[in-house]
Design a protein around this motif. Structure first.
Motif, PDB file in Angstrom:
ATOM      1  N   ASP A 185       0.966  -5.980   3.973  1.00 25.27           N
ATOM      2  CA  ASP A 185       0.507  -6.943   2.965  1.00 25.27           C
ATOM      3  C   ASP A 185       1.012  -6.533   1.599  1.00 25.27           C
ATOM      4  N   ARG A 186       1.064  -7.499   0.698  1.00 30.19           N
ATOM      5  CA  ARG A 186       1.336  -7.221  -0.718  1.00 30.19           C
ATOM      6  C   ARG A 186       0.027  -7.419  -1.455  1.00 30.19           C
ATOM      7  N   LEU A 187      -0.177  -6.570  -2.425  1.00 27.64           N
ATOM      8  CA  LEU A 187      -1.387  -6.645  -3.237  1.00 27.64           C
ATOM      9  C   LEU A 187      -1.032  -7.150  -4.615  1.00 27.64           C
ATOM     10  N   ASP A 188      -1.853  -8.047  -5.094  1.00 26.92           N
ATOM     11  CA  ASP A 188      -1.646  -8.610  -6.426  1.00 26.92           C
ATOM     12  C   ASP A 188      -2.873  -8.344  -7.282  1.00 26.92           C
ATOM     13  N   LEU A 189      -2.624  -8.144  -8.558  1.00 29.59           N
ATOM     14  CA  LEU A 189      -3.700  -7.978  -9.526  1.00 29.59           C
ATOM     15  C   LEU A 189      -4.284  -9.337  -9.879  1.00 29.59           C
ATOM     16  N   THR A 190      -5.590  -9.405 -10.022  1.00 24.80           N
ATOM     17  CA  THR A 190      -6.216 -10.640 -10.490  1.00 24.80           C
ATOM     18  C   THR A 190      -6.063 -10.687 -12.013  1.00 24.80           C
ATOM     19  N   VAL A 202      -8.204  -7.262  -7.020  1.00 31.34           N
ATOM     20  CA  VAL A 202      -6.928  -7.473  -6.335  1.00 31.34           C
ATOM     21  C   VAL A 202      -7.086  -8.536  -5.254  1.00 31.34           C
ATOM     22  N   THR A 203      -5.965  -9.147  -4.935  1.00 36.33           N
ATOM     23  CA  THR A 203      -5.906 -10.068  -3.803  1.00 36.33           C
ATOM     24  C   THR A 203      -4.784  -9.597  -2.888  1.00 36.33           C
ATOM     25  N   THR A 204      -4.862 -10.019  -1.634  1.00 42.45           N
ATOM     26  CA  THR A 204      -3.875  -9.628  -0.639  1.00 42.45           C
ATOM     27  C   THR A 204      -3.140 -10.865  -0.143  1.00 42.45           C
ATOM     28  N   ARG A 205      -1.836 -10.705   0.056  1.00 39.16           N
ATOM     29  CA  ARG A 205      -1.035 -11.788   0.631  1.00 39.16           C
ATOM     30  C   ARG A 205      -0.032 -11.183   1.598  1.00 39.16           C
ATOM     31  N   ALA A 248       0.838  -1.204   0.000  1.00 40.99           N
ATOM     32  CA  ALA A 248       0.000   0.000   0.000  1.00 40.99           C
ATOM     33  C   ALA A 248       0.872   1.252   0.000  1.00 40.99           C
ATOM     34  N   THR A 249       1.980   1.230   0.715  1.00 40.01           N
ATOM     35  CA  THR A 249       2.882   2.388   0.750  1.00 40.01           C
ATOM     36  C   THR A 249       3.458   2.664  -0.629  1.00 40.01           C
ATOM     37  N   GLN A 250       3.869   1.629  -1.343  1.00 39.63           N
ATOM     38  CA  GLN A 250       4.398   1.801  -2.702  1.00 39.63           C
ATOM     39  C   GLN A 250       3.324   2.365  -3.631  1.00 39.63           C
ATOM     40  N   ILE A 251       2.124   1.852  -3.514  1.00 38.88           N
ATOM     41  CA  ILE A 251       1.025   2.311  -4.361  1.00 38.88           C
ATOM     42  C   ILE A 251       0.706   3.776  -4.057  1.00 38.88           C
ATOM     43  N   ALA A 252       0.676   4.133  -2.785  1.00 35.30           N
ATOM     44  CA  ALA A 252       0.390   5.518  -2.396  1.00 35.30           C
ATOM     45  C   ALA A 252       1.408   6.469  -3.001  1.00 35.30           C
ATOM     46  N   LYS A 253       2.675   6.092  -2.950  1.00 36.72           N
ATOM     47  CA  LYS A 253       3.722   6.952  -3.502  1.00 36.72           C
ATOM     48  C   LYS A 253       3.597   7.080  -5.024  1.00 36.72           C
ATOM     49  N   ARG A 254       3.358   5.964  -5.707  1.00 37.71           N
ATOM     50  CA  ARG A 254       3.242   5.980  -7.174  1.00 37.71           C
ATOM     51  C   ARG A 254       2.019   6.754  -7.653  1.00 37.71           C
ATOM     52  N   SER A 255       0.927   6.623  -6.926  1.00 32.20           N
ATOM     53  CA  SER A 255      -0.337   7.184  -7.395  1.00 32.20           C
ATOM     54  C   SER A 255      -0.639   8.557  -6.797  1.00 32.20           C
ATOM     55  N   VAL A 256       0.199   9.009  -5.880  1.00 28.66           N
ATOM     56  CA  VAL A 256       0.013  10.294  -5.200  1.00 28.66           C
ATOM     57  C   VAL A 256      -1.383  10.348  -4.572  1.00 28.66           C
ATOM     58  N   VAL A 257      -1.694   9.306  -3.837  1.00 33.20           N
ATOM     59  CA  VAL A 257      -2.961   9.212  -3.122  1.00 33.20           C
ATOM     60  C   VAL A 257      -2.630   8.965  -1.655  1.00 33.20           C
ATOM     61  N   ILE A 258      -3.368   9.608  -0.760  1.00 26.05           N
ATOM     62  CA  ILE A 258      -3.143   9.453   0.676  1.00 26.05           C
ATOM     63  C   ILE A 258      -3.379   8.003   1.077  1.00 26.05           C
ATOM     64  N   LYS A 259      -2.517   7.497   1.949  1.00 24.89           N
ATOM     65  CA  LYS A 259      -2.535   6.081   2.313  1.00 24.89           C
ATOM     66  C   LYS A 259      -3.896   5.615   2.861  1.00 24.89           C
TER      67      LYS A 259
END
Length: 166
Positions: free
Chosen positions: A103-108, A91-94, A64-75
């Protein structure tokens, strides 16, 4: 003689069409309309607000932290969107093997197909832009916008003391 506030605002109104903020806002709105019209939305279940988060997830997964940084969206918004994307099967979570606290998020497979289709449509649009303004001018425009983005990112780096920041 000091100008009144109305006179000063009138001067800004005359420049409105060439105001950087106005130009970028209009471009973003046109891009949003274009995306809605041209990118196939499976079953209509993907909200426009999901796109930055969905496109921020890498093929091999992301936190989620990586996604927030890439997408410029608040965590906090990322967390809510992730739950919604999970509920619609995008998405799925592992467990993150590198850091069990996150957690890591994966695309379905459906999400991967959607993203690939969207990228192909965007490439078509970029080809249209090349025909419209020329390849070199398009490259210059992208370089300029990326420099401006880098400038704003450098301003935000000083605020990265908490996880709440973008």
């Amino acid at each position: 003689m000091k100008k009144t506030i109305d006179e000063r605002l009138f001067e800004f109104e005359k420049k409105h069409e060439n105001n950087w903020q106005h130009i970028i806002y209009n471009l973003r709105k046109h891009m949003d309309f274009w995306t809605t019209k041209n990118v196939n939305n499976p079953s209509g279940k993907i909200k426009h607000s999901y796109l930055p988060v969905l496109f921020g997830i890498r093929v091999n997964g992301s936190t989620a932290t990586q996604i927030a940084k890439r997408s410029v969206v608040i965590k906090q918004n990322i967390s809510r969107t992730i739950k919604e994307l999970e509920s619609i099967g995008m998405v799925t979570t592992r467990v993150n093997k590198k850091d069990k606290r996150s957690d890591r998020l994966d695309l379905t497979p459906e999400a991967k197909e959607f993203i690939l289709e969207a990228h192909l449509k965007v490439e078509e649009l970029q080809d249209t832009y090349k025909k419209l303004v020329g390849e070199r001018d398009l490259e210059i425009a992208k370089e300029v916008v990326l420099k401006i983005i880098a400038y704003h990112e450098s301003l935000n780096e000083t605020n990265d003391d908490t996880d709440d920041e973008i």
